[in-house]
Design an enzyme around this catalytic site. Structure first.
Site, mmCIF file in Angstrom:
data_model
loop_
_atom_site.group_PDB
_atom_site.id
_atom_site.type_symbol
_atom_site.label_atom_id
_atom_site.label_comp_id
_atom_site.label_asym_id
_atom_site.label_seq_id
_atom_site.Cartn_x
_atom_site.Cartn_y
_atom_site.Cartn_z
ATOM 1 N N GLY A 64 0.834 -1.209 0.000
ATOM 2 C CA GLY A 64 0.000 0.000 0.000
ATOM 3 C C GLY A 64 0.865 1.254 0.000
ATOM 4 N N GLY A 65 2.060 1.131 0.605
ATOM 5 C CA GLY A 65 3.054 2.209 0.534
ATOM 6 C C GLY A 65 2.645 3.495 1.218
ATOM 7 C CB THR A 66 3.900 6.937 0.595
ATOM 8 O OG1 THR A 66 5.267 6.585 0.718
ATOM 9 C CG2 THR A 66 3.673 8.334 1.130
ATOM 10 C CB CYS A 67 -0.585 6.003 -1.762
ATOM 11 S SG CYS A 67 -2.298 6.168 -2.212
ATOM 12 N N GLY A 208 3.013 23.855 -0.532
ATOM 13 C CA GLY A 208 2.671 23.020 -1.697
ATOM 14 C C GLY A 208 1.433 22.190 -1.393
ATOM 15 C CB ILE A 210 2.103 17.947 2.048
ATOM 16 C CG1 ILE A 210 2.259 16.661 1.231
ATOM 17 C CG2 ILE A 210 2.034 17.644 3.548
ATOM 18 C CD1 ILE A 210 3.451 15.806 1.627
ATOM 19 C CG HIS A 473 -30.243 22.084 -14.548
ATOM 20 N ND1 HIS A 473 -29.441 23.158 -14.240
ATOM 21 C CD2 HIS A 473 -31.475 22.359 -14.029
ATOM 22 C CE1 HIS A 473 -30.165 24.039 -13.563
ATOM 23 N NE2 HIS A 473 -31.402 23.579 -13.423
HETATM 24 P P1 FAD Z 1 5.455 4.661 -2.186
HETATM 25 O O1 FAD Z 1 3.995 4.807 -2.011
HETATM 26 O O2 FAD Z 1 6.359 5.516 -1.371
HETATM 27 O O3 FAD Z 1 5.794 3.134 -1.991
HETATM 28 C C1 FAD Z 1 7.085 2.638 -2.028
HETATM 29 C C2 FAD Z 1 7.114 1.373 -1.216
HETATM 30 O O4 FAD Z 1 8.369 0.737 -1.388
HETATM 31 C C3 FAD Z 1 6.946 1.594 0.279
HETATM 32 O O5 FAD Z 1 5.918 0.776 0.774
HETATM 33 C C4 FAD Z 1 8.302 1.213 0.865
HETATM 34 O O6 FAD Z 1 8.194 0.611 2.144
HETATM 35 C C5 FAD Z 1 8.800 0.221 -0.153
HETATM 36 N N1 FAD Z 1 10.258 0.104 -0.241
HETATM 37 C C6 FAD Z 1 11.162 1.092 -0.374
HETATM 38 N N2 FAD Z 1 12.397 0.580 -0.511
HETATM 39 C C7 FAD Z 1 12.269 -0.755 -0.461
HETATM 40 C C8 FAD Z 1 13.166 -1.829 -0.561
HETATM 41 N N3 FAD Z 1 14.477 -1.642 -0.792
HETATM 42 N N4 FAD Z 1 12.689 -3.089 -0.443
HETATM 43 C C9 FAD Z 1 11.382 -3.316 -0.226
HETATM 44 N N5 FAD Z 1 10.470 -2.329 -0.156
HETATM 45 C C10 FAD Z 1 10.912 -1.072 -0.278
HETATM 46 N N6 FAD Z 1 -0.777 11.365 -4.366
HETATM 47 C C11 FAD Z 1 -1.939 11.430 -5.030
HETATM 48 O O7 FAD Z 1 -1.993 11.036 -6.189
HETATM 49 N N7 FAD Z 1 -3.067 11.920 -4.432
HETATM 50 C C12 FAD Z 1 -3.060 12.374 -3.164
HETATM 51 O O8 FAD Z 1 -4.094 12.819 -2.657
HETATM 52 C C13 FAD Z 1 -1.854 12.325 -2.431
HETATM 53 N N8 FAD Z 1 -1.793 12.745 -1.160
HETATM 54 C C14 FAD Z 1 -0.630 12.614 -0.465
HETATM 55 C C15 FAD Z 1 -0.600 13.050 0.854
HETATM 56 C C16 FAD Z 1 0.554 12.937 1.583
HETATM 57 C C17 FAD Z 1 0.567 13.390 3.031
HETATM 58 C C18 FAD Z 1 1.705 12.361 0.994
HETATM 59 C C19 FAD Z 1 2.964 12.191 1.789
HETATM 60 C C20 FAD Z 1 1.699 11.941 -0.320
HETATM 61 C C21 FAD Z 1 0.523 12.078 -1.064
HETATM 62 N N9 FAD Z 1 0.460 11.685 -2.395
HETATM 63 C C22 FAD Z 1 -0.715 11.795 -3.088
HETATM 64 C C23 FAD Z 1 1.639 11.144 -3.099
HETATM 65 C C24 FAD Z 1 1.565 9.606 -3.149
HETATM 66 O O9 FAD Z 1 1.441 9.098 -1.849
HETATM 67 C C25 FAD Z 1 2.798 9.069 -3.831
HETATM 68 O O10 FAD Z 1 2.964 9.687 -5.089
HETATM 69 C C26 FAD Z 1 2.698 7.573 -4.031
HETATM 70 O O11 FAD Z 1 2.538 6.899 -2.814
HETATM 71 C C27 FAD Z 1 3.949 7.058 -4.737
HETATM 72 O O12 FAD Z 1 3.821 5.696 -4.955
HETATM 73 P P2 FAD Z 1 5.119 4.767 -5.084
HETATM 74 O O13 FAD Z 1 4.599 3.383 -5.201
HETATM 75 O O14 FAD Z 1 6.023 5.297 -6.115
HETATM 76 O O15 FAD Z 1 5.897 4.945 -3.715
HETATM 77 P P1 NAI Z 2 5.512 20.241 -2.968
HETATM 78 O O1 NAI Z 2 6.639 20.156 -3.898
HETATM 79 O O2 NAI Z 2 4.127 20.136 -3.486
HETATM 80 O O3 NAI Z 2 5.580 21.618 -2.168
HETATM 81 C C1 NAI Z 2 6.688 21.984 -1.424
HETATM 82 C C2 NAI Z 2 6.615 23.476 -1.185
HETATM 83 O O4 NAI Z 2 7.599 23.830 -0.253
HETATM 84 C C3 NAI Z 2 6.869 24.281 -2.452
HETATM 85 O O5 NAI Z 2 5.876 25.252 -2.580
HETATM 86 C C4 NAI Z 2 8.252 24.885 -2.199
HETATM 87 O O6 NAI Z 2 8.418 26.127 -2.829
HETATM 88 C C5 NAI Z 2 8.236 25.014 -0.694
HETATM 89 N N1 NAI Z 2 9.554 25.036 -0.066
HETATM 90 C C6 NAI Z 2 10.632 24.284 -0.359
HETATM 91 N N2 NAI Z 2 11.643 24.567 0.477
HETATM 92 C C7 NAI Z 2 11.182 25.511 1.324
HETATM 93 C C8 NAI Z 2 11.741 26.196 2.437
HETATM 94 N N3 NAI Z 2 12.995 25.967 2.848
HETATM 95 N N4 NAI Z 2 10.986 27.123 3.076
HETATM 96 C C9 NAI Z 2 9.716 27.364 2.688
HETATM 97 N N5 NAI Z 2 9.134 26.737 1.641
HETATM 98 C C10 NAI Z 2 9.855 25.821 0.992
HETATM 99 O O7 NAI Z 2 5.802 19.154 -1.839
HETATM 100 P P2 NAI Z 2 4.884 18.585 -0.680
HETATM 101 O O8 NAI Z 2 3.769 19.502 -0.373
HETATM 102 O O9 NAI Z 2 5.828 18.209 0.394
HETATM 103 O O10 NAI Z 2 4.294 17.286 -1.338
HETATM 104 C C11 NAI Z 2 5.151 16.336 -1.946
HETATM 105 C C12 NAI Z 2 4.495 15.730 -3.134
HETATM 106 O O11 NAI Z 2 3.500 14.803 -2.720
HETATM 107 C C13 NAI Z 2 3.724 16.732 -3.991
HETATM 108 O O12 NAI Z 2 4.577 17.377 -4.891
HETATM 109 C C14 NAI Z 2 2.745 15.857 -4.696
HETATM 110 O O13 NAI Z 2 3.362 15.280 -5.807
HETATM 111 C C15 NAI Z 2 2.446 14.800 -3.652
HETATM 112 N N6 NAI Z 2 1.193 15.154 -2.965
HETATM 113 C C16 NAI Z 2 0.052 15.150 -3.683
HETATM 114 C C17 NAI Z 2 -1.130 15.481 -3.117
HETATM 115 C C18 NAI Z 2 -2.339 15.461 -3.945
HETATM 116 O O14 NAI Z 2 -2.258 15.030 -5.089
HETATM 117 N N7 NAI Z 2 -3.486 15.874 -3.418
HETATM 118 C C19 NAI Z 2 -1.244 15.834 -1.716
HETATM 119 C C20 NAI Z 2 0.020 15.830 -1.031
HETATM 120 C C21 NAI Z 2 1.178 15.482 -1.658
#
Ligand code: FAD
Ligand code: NAI
Length: 494
Positions: A64-67, A208, A210, A473
């Site tokens: 499920g990872g980060t997401c 940004g 987050i 509508h």
């Molecule tokens: P990840 O989800 O990071 O998964 C990587 C996996 O690999 C992890 O489970 C990790 O444990 C595993 N791993 C790493 N290294 C190894 C290794 N060597 N061996 C075995 N396992 C390993 N994106 C959206 O599209 N919509 C959103 O609303 C959204 N909201 C977000 C909110 C927050 C707070 C955050 C932090 C991110 C958000 N994102 C959102 C971004 C989204 O979570 C990521 O883009 C997405 O999870 C990336 O998927 P991934 O599979 O590349 O990596």
């Molecule tokens: P981000 O790249 O979206 O935003 C980071 C922000 O921090 C930028 O506006 C940047 O200018 C600012 N910044 C950088 N260094 C700084 C500093 N020293 N002081 C003040 N401001 C600074 O990264 P964020 O919000 O951490 O999210 C990471 C990624 O996760 C996003 O780029 C997006 O791809 C994904 N994400 C997607 C979401 C969604 O789709 N709803 C929700 C949350 C994350």
């Protein structure tokens, strides 16, 4: 060893489908070995398995990872709690009485969030099992010849090989010097999502995706929030009009947004209950928590790669070509670990692409400039394609149509009329609007409305084509229809 794409009938077909085939996979050999079980990795696993491939997936934490565990799902669940809070607070306008003040029991919120995660985790685990994906628990390391060793987890020490390997190790929060994450006062998104109660005050460094989602959520639930953004505007990737609307709403809700400022350090309170954050030209703010949301960095630590031709860039991303292939034959990399938009759905798309590519099909690479973006702060933001600014910078002749939700019946009914739809279209030599280049939305449920705009942009549909379609509508989506119709030079309400 020269690697060749297996072709339409891949090794899965050779190994599993026909008695006449020469290669029978041993338990340690798979058609595809995936390292990382986030959306990119598990997406590739599920799709690949549905195409008949034998798949192994290595995950060091939880599939499920980060997401699923510390990203999209928990963040949106908390934002939904904030929405419920807003609705209850605003219930009086509908004649609904609420006895006493609206309170938040964050432990209930957290328990509900965890329930959603657990249910999805269980579903994903059984989906993987149902498709016969072999999941190894441990850290995966890639060595030469597509050999992956697994260690440090419940699966013990195992070595597997694949006809192809997909690296999908994702990303982790980026931090900044002087703001070392301690988990109690200085937090990243990981810790915010695990808070047992919300702080009275917080500084969010980075405005940004987050930063804006968390600032919006915390503010709606009663935290005093200050956003400190280094660039001249919050949500720097969004259209200027969209950003301005979010900024207006944030200011109305007393979120203090400071742009173009650098943070210079912080001085913790003596009792450890908070800290004073210094920024800009000698300014400071005293808060209970600091949320560092300045982006995420790709994760390649522990991944091995020695003796392979996989290259990691200076910024830490795995380098790939247009087919998501690394320098090592048969080794792909997808998701947050490569320098493409860090979004779960982009990870899914790259997973599907990589599987189709290794099957010898001819998939169309993801068009990264036109992927859907949805940000779930209040008001929501959703877009695909060019902003007005990026279209102009690209030297395109454009026409723009903007319509406000204020004039939309459904928006007034739901009581959320702040926001707009903006359509950017190519301008023909005769001045008429042609291809739709970008659509930007701010307002109620725009994250659910983006679908048709996304299709229009990616299908390279023209204004004339899209304006012929009917919008039901009364719906919020009528505003998209109106905005496109207006570009024909005629209109209904707009
Ligand atoms: P990840 O989800 O990071 O998964 C990587 C996996 O690999 C992890 O489970 C990790 O444990 C595993 N791993 C790493 N290294 C190894 C290794 N060597 N061996 C075995 N396992 C390993 N994106 C959206 O599209 N919509 C959103 O609303 C959204 N909201 C977000 C909110 C927050 C707070 C955050 C932090 C991110 C958000 N994102 C959102 C971004 C989204 O979570 C990521 O883009 C997405 O999870 C990336 O998927 P991934 O599979 O590349 O990596
Ligand atoms: P981000 O790249 O979206 O935003 C980071 C922000 O921090 C930028 O506006 C940047 O200018 C600012 N910044 C950088 N260094 C700084 C500093 N020293 N002081 C003040 N401001 C600074 O990264 P964020 O919000 O951490 O999210 C990471 C990624 O996760 C996003 O780029 C997006 O791809 C994904 N994400 C997607 C979401 C969604 O789709 N709803 C929700 C949350 C994350």
């Amino acid at each position: 060893m020269r690697w060749q794409r297996p072709g339409r009938l891949g090794t899965a077909a050779r190994g599993r489908r026909g008695p006449t085939e020469e290669v029978v996979p041993t338990p340690e050999h798979f058609d595809v070995v995936i390292i990382g079980g986030g959306p990119a990795g598990y997406g590739a696993a599920l799709y690949g398995a549905s195409a008949g491939l034998s798949i192994a997936m290595v995950e060091k934490q939880k599939v499920g990872g980060t997401c699923l565990h510390v990203g999209c799902i928990p963040a949106k669940e908390l934002l939904e709690t904030a929405a419920v809070h807003r609705h209850v607070q605003g219930a009086g306008a509908f004649g609904i009485g609420v006895a006493g003040p609206v309170t938040v029991d964050f432990s209930v919120t957290q328990a509900r969030k965890q329930q959603v995660i657990d249910q999805l985790h269980k579903g994903l685990t059984s989906l993987l099992k149902g498709r016969k994906v072999t999941v190894y628990d441990g850290v995966g390391r890639l060595g030469p010849d597509r050999t992956v060793s697994v260690a440090g987890g419940a699966s013990g020490e195992v070595t597997v090989t694949g006809d192809a390997v997909i690296l999908a190790t994702g990303s982790v929060p980026r931090t900044i010097p002087g703001f070392e994450v301690d988990g109690s006062v200085v937090l990243t998104s990981d810790e915010v999502l695990a808070l047992t109660e919300l702080p009275r005050s917080a500084v969010v460094i980075g405005g940004g995706a987050i930063g804006c989602e968390f600032a919006s959520m915390m503010s709606d639930l009663g935290t005093e929030v200050t956003i400190l953004e280094a660039l001249p505007k919050i949500l720097p990737g969004c259209d200027d009009d969209a950003t301005a609307l979010v900024l207006r709403s944030f200011k109305k809700r007393k979120i203090d947004v400071r742009t173009g400022v650098a943070v210079t350090g912080h001085a913790p309170r003596a009792d450890g209950s908070g800290t004073v954050v210094h920024f800009g030209d000698g300014e400071s703010v005293d808060v209970d928590k600091v949320v560092v949301s300045v982006g995420r960095r790709p994760l390649t630590e522990g991944l091995g790669l020695e003796g392979t031709a996989v290259r990691v860039s200076e910024r830490g991303f795995i380098e790939v070509d247009a087919a998501c292939l690394t320098g090592e034959p048969g080794v792909y990399a997808i998701g947050d670990v490569i320098a493409t938009p860090a979004l779960a759905h982009v990870g899914f798309a790259e997973g599907i692409f990589a599987i189709r590519h290794l099957l010898g099909e001819d998939p169309v690479p993801v068009d990264y400039g036109k992927v859907p973006w949805c940000i779930y702060c209040h008001p929501e933001v959703a877009f695909a394609g060019h902003s007005e600014q990026s279209a102009k910078e690209a030297g395109l002749d454009i026409v723009v149509s903007k319509h406000r939700f204020m004039g939309n019946g459904r928006a007034l009914i739901v009581g959320e009329s702040d926001g707009m739809v903006k359509v950017i279209a190519e301008q023909g030599a005769d001045g008429t609007a042609g291809r739709i280049l970008g659509v930007h939305m701010v307002g109620p449920w725009v994250t659910e409305q983006l679908g048709q705009a996304y299709l229009a942009v990616n299908w390279e549909a023209t204004v004339d084509e899209v304006s012929q379609f009917i919008q039901p509508h009364p719906t919020l989506s009528e505003l998209f229809g109106e905005s496109v119709l207006a570009l024909t030079g005629r209109s209904l309400h707009g």
